[in-house]
Design an enzyme around this catalytic site. Sequence first.
Site, PDB file in Angstrom:
ATOM      1  N   PRO A 123       0.828  -1.211   0.000  1.00 14.12           N
ATOM      2  CA  PRO A 123       0.000   0.000   0.000  1.00 14.12           C
ATOM      3  C   PRO A 123       0.864   1.263   0.000  1.00 14.12           C
ATOM      4  CG  PRO A 123      -0.175  -1.159   2.102  1.00 14.12           C
ATOM      5  CD  PRO A 123       0.647  -2.019   1.204  1.00 14.12           C
ATOM      6  N   VAL A 124       0.396   2.281  -0.719  1.00 16.96           N
ATOM      7  CA  VAL A 124       1.176   3.513  -0.897  1.00 16.96           C
ATOM      8  C   VAL A 124       0.985   4.448   0.306  1.00 16.96           C
ATOM      9  CG1 VAL A 124       1.390   5.548  -2.403  1.00 16.96           C
ATOM     10  CG2 VAL A 124       0.993   3.295  -3.391  1.00 16.96           C
ATOM     11  N   LEU A 159       5.017   1.535   4.782  1.00 14.95           N
ATOM     12  CA  LEU A 159       5.582   0.216   4.466  1.00 14.95           C
ATOM     13  C   LEU A 159       6.677   0.302   3.409  1.00 14.95           C
ATOM     14  CD1 LEU A 159       2.327  -1.957   4.615  1.00 14.95           C
ATOM     15  CD2 LEU A 159       4.256  -2.011   6.193  1.00 14.95           C
ATOM     16  N   GLY A 160       7.049   1.516   3.043  1.00 15.37           N
ATOM     17  CA  GLY A 160       8.226   1.690   2.190  1.00 15.37           C
ATOM     18  C   GLY A 160       7.962   1.478   0.712  1.00 15.37           C
ATOM     19  N   SER A 161       6.743   1.756   0.250  1.00 13.04           N
ATOM     20  CA  SER A 161       6.446   1.456  -1.156  1.00 13.04           C
ATOM     21  C   SER A 161       7.336   2.264  -2.105  1.00 13.04           C
ATOM     22  CB  SER A 161       4.972   1.684  -1.473  1.00 13.04           C
ATOM     23  OG  SER A 161       4.689   3.051  -1.503  1.00 13.04           O
ATOM     24  N   ALA A 186      10.482   3.444  -1.685  1.00 10.73           N
ATOM     25  CA  ALA A 186      11.846   2.904  -1.748  1.00 10.73           C
ATOM     26  C   ALA A 186      11.847   1.555  -2.468  1.00 10.73           C
ATOM     27  CB  ALA A 186      12.412   2.756  -0.332  1.00 10.73           C
ATOM     28  N   ALA A 187      10.773   0.787  -2.305  1.00 15.23           N
ATOM     29  CA  ALA A 187      10.711  -0.532  -2.966  1.00 15.23           C
ATOM     30  C   ALA A 187      10.589  -0.372  -4.480  1.00 15.23           C
ATOM     31  CB  ALA A 187       9.541  -1.341  -2.409  1.00 15.23           C
ATOM     32  N   ASP A 213      14.772   3.267   5.660  1.00 14.58           N
ATOM     33  CA  ASP A 213      13.843   2.584   4.744  1.00 14.58           C
ATOM     34  C   ASP A 213      14.583   1.943   3.571  1.00 14.58           C
ATOM     35  OD1 ASP A 213      11.918   3.603   6.358  1.00 14.58           O
ATOM     36  OD2 ASP A 213      10.715   4.496   4.753  1.00 14.58           O
TER      37      ASP A 213
HETATM   38  O1  PMV Z   1       8.828   5.998   5.938  1.00 14.90           O
HETATM   39  P1  PMV Z   1       8.098   5.764   7.215  1.00 14.90           P
HETATM   40  O2  PMV Z   1       6.828   6.538   7.321  1.00 14.90           O
HETATM   41  O3  PMV Z   1       7.972   4.327   7.542  1.00 14.90           O
HETATM   42  O4  PMV Z   1       8.953   6.373   8.426  1.00 14.90           O
HETATM   43  C1  PMV Z   1      10.275   6.655   8.357  1.00 14.90           C
HETATM   44  C2  PMV Z   1      10.862   6.659   9.725  1.00 14.90           C
HETATM   45  C3  PMV Z   1      11.166   7.993  10.349  1.00 14.90           C
HETATM   46  O5  PMV Z   1      12.051   7.706  11.429  1.00 14.90           O
HETATM   47  C4  PMV Z   1       9.898   8.641  10.905  1.00 14.90           C
HETATM   48  C5  PMV Z   1      11.818   8.967   9.393  1.00 14.90           C
HETATM   49  C6  PMV Z   1      13.210   8.552   8.949  1.00 14.90           C
HETATM   50  O6  PMV Z   1      13.678   9.129   7.954  1.00 14.90           O
HETATM   51  O7  PMV Z   1      13.839   7.689   9.577  1.00 14.90           O
END
Ligand code: PMV
Length: 308
Positions: free
Chosen positions: A91-92, A96-98, A100-101, A142
């Site tokens: 999910p965007v 969950l890192g969509s 970067a994935a 991430d």
């Molecule tokens: O990308 P997200 O929403 O899972 O969160 C990133 C984690 C944070 O610590 C909030 C930001 C970061 O850059 O590490």
Amino acid sequence: MITASACAKMILCGEHAVVYGQPAIAVPVSDLRVMVSAKPAEQLMFTLADTGLQILDLAADAAITQIARLTLDALHIAPPPVEMHITSTIPVASGLGSGAAVSAAVARCLCQIAGKTLPVETINQLVYEVEKMHHGTPSGIDNTVIVYERPIYFVRNQAVEFISINTPLHFLIADTGIPAPTKISVGDVRRLYEHDPEKIQPILDAIGALVCDIQQQLQTGNAETIGALLTQNHQYLQQLTVSSPELDNLVNAALQAGALGAKLSGGGRGGNMLALVTPETLPTVKTALLAAGAVRVYETSLMGANKA
Ligand code: PMV
């Protein structure tokens, strides 16, 4: 047909504090993935299954074309004449890192098309560059967990440390359904910190200490203790103002239904939370999360994810 993929991720503990140099732990969620397939075309273009018939060429100013340009430069090749078709089960905008994935999968696919390999760390850096363009000041956690697809103990600007997980841990990941840009919650914590560092620094330090405890527990294997520490991490995140009524509601529902621990995961304010469960409590906690308003609940397990 050439194909490549990349996994989703979940931040177990330490989010937000990691931006200030504290450690954090993140794990891959290998069942949720971005898939990229490439077939011959007149020129390099990208089609996105998720957003209907969107077609991007290399000139578009989107994350996908940015990672493509960076990867082509690193490979020292011209844009190949292929259509790269991107599909995803992640999910965007939900932590969950969509993003970067997608970048990792596109970079891997281009390497295969070129018949060349890039070091994993190079791909990690390329994905990080794109994260920076879109998220301001990301810590890098991430892209690192997604590109290496292994549990990591992460400290900003330090070499990545892969961690052993010696006990089976079962998690539910529940989506509030509320898209929450990480950039906003990270910016709000920054303002809070600048306004009152004497109040905020001890919270960040306490999160860091808790992450160290969790890392030790992951090796010695006490799920109950890990659960309690995760819930404590949620309380600190509440103090940093990054929780929300919806996240608190899901955390409380999971704990009342017998979860060993629960917390928001990622940027907060919306997005996802996680609950540590046992195989016995999993069905009850899942039902409770859905009844409390979760729009989706995923299951993921960490089992014997050891150091190489
Ligand atoms: O990308 P997200 O929403 O899972 O969160 C990133 C984690 C944070 O610590 C909030 C930001 C970061 O850059 O590490």
